[in-house]
Design a protein around this motif. Structure first.
Motif, PDB file in Angstrom:
ATOM      1  N   SER A  85       0.911  -0.895   0.258  1.00  0.00           N
ATOM      2  CA  SER A  85       0.330   0.044   0.133  1.00  0.00           C
ATOM      3  C   SER A  85       0.764   0.986   0.074  1.00  0.00           C
ATOM      4  O   SER A  85       2.130   1.367   0.743  1.00  0.00           O
ATOM      5  N   VAL A  86       0.364   2.183  -0.181  1.00  0.00           N
ATOM      6  CA  VAL A  86       0.778   3.067  -0.080  1.00  0.00           C
ATOM      7  C   VAL A  86       1.249   4.112   1.052  1.00  0.00           C
ATOM      8  O   VAL A  86       2.420   4.271   1.001  1.00  0.00           O
ATOM      9  N   ALA A  87       0.807   3.287   1.778  1.00  0.00           N
ATOM     10  CA  ALA A  87       0.854   3.196   3.321  1.00  0.00           C
ATOM     11  C   ALA A  87       1.825   3.304   3.757  1.00  0.00           C
ATOM     12  O   ALA A  87       2.749   3.927   4.199  1.00  0.00           O
ATOM     13  N   ASP A  88       2.462   1.602   3.423  1.00  0.00           N
ATOM     14  CA  ASP A  88       3.329   1.437   3.810  1.00  0.00           C
ATOM     15  C   ASP A  88       4.381   1.314   2.830  1.00  0.00           C
ATOM     16  O   ASP A  88       5.803   0.440   2.987  1.00  0.00           O
ATOM     17  N   LEU A  89       4.580   2.360   1.902  1.00  0.00           N
ATOM     18  CA  LEU A  89       5.880   2.627   1.003  1.00  0.00           C
ATOM     19  C   LEU A  89       7.357   2.882   1.622  1.00  0.00           C
ATOM     20  O   LEU A  89       7.255   3.593   3.198  1.00  0.00           O
ATOM     21  N   PRO A  90       8.327   1.646   2.358  1.00  0.00           N
ATOM     22  CA  PRO A  90      10.108   2.170   3.098  1.00  0.00           C
ATOM     23  C   PRO A  90       9.743   3.492   2.960  1.00  0.00           C
ATOM     24  O   PRO A  90       9.965   4.508   2.112  1.00  0.00           O
ATOM     25  N   ALA A  91      10.004   4.168   4.149  1.00  0.00           N
ATOM     26  CA  ALA A  91      10.544   5.764   4.849  1.00  0.00           C
ATOM     27  C   ALA A  91      11.831   5.908   4.600  1.00  0.00           C
ATOM     28  O   ALA A  91      12.533   4.714   4.333  1.00  0.00           O
ATOM     29  N   ALA A  92      12.424   7.104   4.583  1.00  0.00           N
ATOM     30  CA  ALA A  92      13.216   7.515   3.725  1.00  0.00           C
ATOM     31  C   ALA A  92      14.185   7.199   4.932  1.00  0.00           C
ATOM     32  O   ALA A  92      14.486   7.448   5.938  1.00  0.00           O
ATOM     33  N   GLY A  93      15.522   5.972   4.363  1.00  0.00           N
ATOM     34  CA  GLY A  93      16.597   6.449   5.332  1.00  0.00           C
ATOM     35  C   GLY A  93      16.191   4.983   6.194  1.00  0.00           C
ATOM     36  O   GLY A  93      17.376   4.369   6.988  1.00  0.00           O
ATOM     37  N   SER A  94      15.133   4.118   5.915  1.00  0.00           N
ATOM     38  CA  SER A  94      15.413   3.344   6.938  1.00  0.00           C
ATOM     39  C   SER A  94      15.492   1.995   5.769  1.00  0.00           C
ATOM     40  O   SER A  94      15.801   1.004   7.030  1.00  0.00           O
ATOM     41  N   ASN A  95      15.625   2.081   4.779  1.00  0.00           N
ATOM     42  CA  ASN A  95      16.831   0.426   4.664  1.00  0.00           C
ATOM     43  C   ASN A  95      18.313   0.824   4.276  1.00  0.00           C
ATOM     44  O   ASN A  95      18.837   0.122   3.356  1.00  0.00           O
ATOM     45  N   ASP A  96      19.115   2.515   5.062  1.00  0.00           N
ATOM     46  CA  ASP A  96      20.442   2.351   4.698  1.00  0.00           C
ATOM     47  C   ASP A  96      20.709   0.495   5.534  1.00  0.00           C
ATOM     48  O   ASP A  96      20.399   0.917   6.774  1.00  0.00           O
TER      49      ASP A  96
END
Length: 521
Positions: A85-96
């Motif tokens: 869902s668009v609401a669950d898109l990874p937040a910025a830096g969350s995957n760094d």
């Protein structure tokens, strides 16, 4: 009735950060890696909800290697989202992701090398451990092999900083321990007299060469270096002797101590006696006139043997006993023996040595000197008066006879010649061995050539003499041997008898004439 769906795109990123957990690190840090995912977004305009579908993924990322350092992860794994869902898109830096490098473990070998043996490894190596750019202390105490020492400039201890090199090495440079000492060698010069007076032999000379020795305590090899040399040694001067070699300076360089024995040297210098020549003059003690001169030769310090002189008694008390340098001549007093007829001047004859030749034996001839040499009757015969049964050879002080004292007669370079007006002088000589020839000339009168084949009995020697008399225009031989009376005495007796007979006859004749006259009268 259907809802209107709005289609759009969105992106998300993953940043991989690289850090080195070493404040002393001065190298290059890998650059951060940023990965991007593109999303296809569908949004219901009625409800406002949307769905995002990933069009790609975060790919797996291998961690770059950093020498001497170890990353906490060797790779960053991939990540695939699918639809969300668009609401669950990874937040910025969350995957760094952050990759951290830490210093790797390091080791260094401490080894000892022999600088005196082309860098050969000696002793037992040791190991230092640490981490990249870390440090460790090293110390050679109790680590140096036996009989070795630290080389010049080599530290005994220190701090080592580890590097990223795969084979880290700490070399401790060593040299051999040396033990110093001293040694000596000698050169002995011995002097040898080949002949002559052995008491004049010089004392031996001993030279010393000093050496510094160095023993390699590792190899056990000993070396020697000279501190001086063998100096040249002048030969001692022994008057009348000649040395036949010289002792020169000898210089040596470093060598093995085991080779020093060859420098313990013995040198021999040989001396030989020089030839000496001495003129011996016999002097008549009655007239103080020279009788004859002979020349004798020999070697320095050889005994001088003065030959006997027939008809004379020699006074040898003042004679030199041996040949010496500087002794060139000496006189020997000679006293005429009783009955020898040697009572005149310097010659062996009883007169002056005058030679006369009478004409007619009936008339008689009165010699200039009754003691001289006369040739009565036969002018072809010349005799030498003297003691009956003894060959008398008149001497001439100007005649020089050369005698080698070793038993060989040496003829003089220029025979001495005696010349006298109106007198004939026969030259005689004696030697201590060998043959001697002398010559004497009287102008206008008889000349006697005398060859002495052997010397008078002395030191086991025998003598035989022969004379040859020469007169102008004729040559007659007269040999005088032991046991035969000289012809001169016989002819003189005949002449005396004729003269006496003539005198008596004359007196009787005169007496007879007178008587005859008296009777007639």
């Amino acid at each position: 009735m259907t809802h209107i769906v709005d289609h759009s795109q969105q992106t998300t990123t993953r940043t991989i950060h690289y850090v080195v957990a070493d404040s002393s690190y001065r190298g290059t840090v890998p650059v951060d890696k940023v990965q991007t995912i593109t999303w296809a977004v569908s949004t219901d305009e009625v409800t406002g909800q949307g769905v995002a579908t990933a069009q790609n993924l975060y790919a797996m990322q291998t961690t770059p290697a950093l020498a001497g350092y170890t990353p906490n992860v060797s790779e960053v794994p991939q990540k695939n989202y699918g639809a969300v869902s668009v609401a669950d898109l990874p937040a910025a830096g969350s995957n760094d992701v952050t990759v951290t490098y830490t210093a790797a473990k390091q080791a260094a070998t401490v080894e000892y090398v022999d600088d005196d043996h082309d860098g050969a490894i000696v002793g037992t190596p040791t190991t230092l451990t640490g981490t990249t750019n870390g440090t460790a202390n090293w110390d050679t105490a109790n680590q140096i092999p036996a009989n070795y020492a630290l080389a010049k400039g080599q530290a005994a201890s220190g701090i080592y900083t580890f590097t990223v090199e795969p084979h880290q090495l700490i070399q401790i440079h060593l040299v051999h321990q040396l033990a110093t000492g001293t040694a000596t060698t000698t050169r002995t010069i011995t002097y040898v007299m080949a002949n002559g007076d052995q008491s004049k032999t010089p004392s031996p000379v001993v030279e010393t060469m000093n050496w510094k020795t160095v023993v390699d305590k590792v190899t056990g090899i000993s070396y020697a270096a000279p501190l001086n040399n063998y100096a040249a040694v002048p030969n001692p001067v022994i008057t009348g002797y000649t040395p036949h070699s010289t002792v020169k300076q000898l210089t040596e360089g470093p060598m093995l101590t085991s080779q020093l024995s060859k420098l313990n040297m013995n040198v021999t210098v040989l001396y030989t006696a020089d030839k000496q020549t001495v003129a011996i003059t016999y002097v008549n003690t009655k007239t103080n006139q020279p009788i004859k001169t002979i020349v004798v030769t020999g070697k320095t310090d050889d005994p001088i043997v003065v030959p006997d002189l027939p008809g004379y008694t020699l006074d040898r008390s003042g004679d030199p006993t041996s040949f010496e340098p500087g002794l060139t001549k000496f006189n020997v007093p000679a006293t005429p023996n009783e009955g020898s007829g040697n009572t005149g001047g310097g010659s062996d004859n009883t007169g002056t040595g005058t030679t006369t030749t009478p004409g007619d034996p009936d008339t008689g001839t009165t010699p200039d000197n009754p003691g001289g040499t006369t040739t009565p009757g036969n002018p072809d015969t010349t005799t030498t008066p003297g003691e009956p049964g003894t060959a008398i050879i008149p001497d001439n002080p100007d005649v020089v006879t050369t005698v080698d004292n070793t038993g060989t007669a040496v003829a003089p370079e220029t025979p001495a010649t005696s010349q006298s007006e109106g007198q004939g002088v026969a030259a005689g000589s004696q030697t201590s061995g060998g043959n001697v020839q002398t010559e004497s000339t009287a102008k206008g009168f008889a000349t006697a050539d005398v060859s002495t084949e052997q010397v008078p009995a002395q030191a086991g020697l025998a003598v035989t003499t022969s004379t040859t008399a020469k007169t102008s225009g004729q040559v007659n031989d007269s040999k005088t041997n032991s046991g035969k009376l000289p012809q001169t005495n016989e002819r003189n007796d005949q002449a005396a008898g004729l003269s006496l007979l003539g005198l008596v006859t004359g007196m009787l004749s005169l007496f007879g004439v007178k008587r005859r006259k008296h009777d007639n009268g």
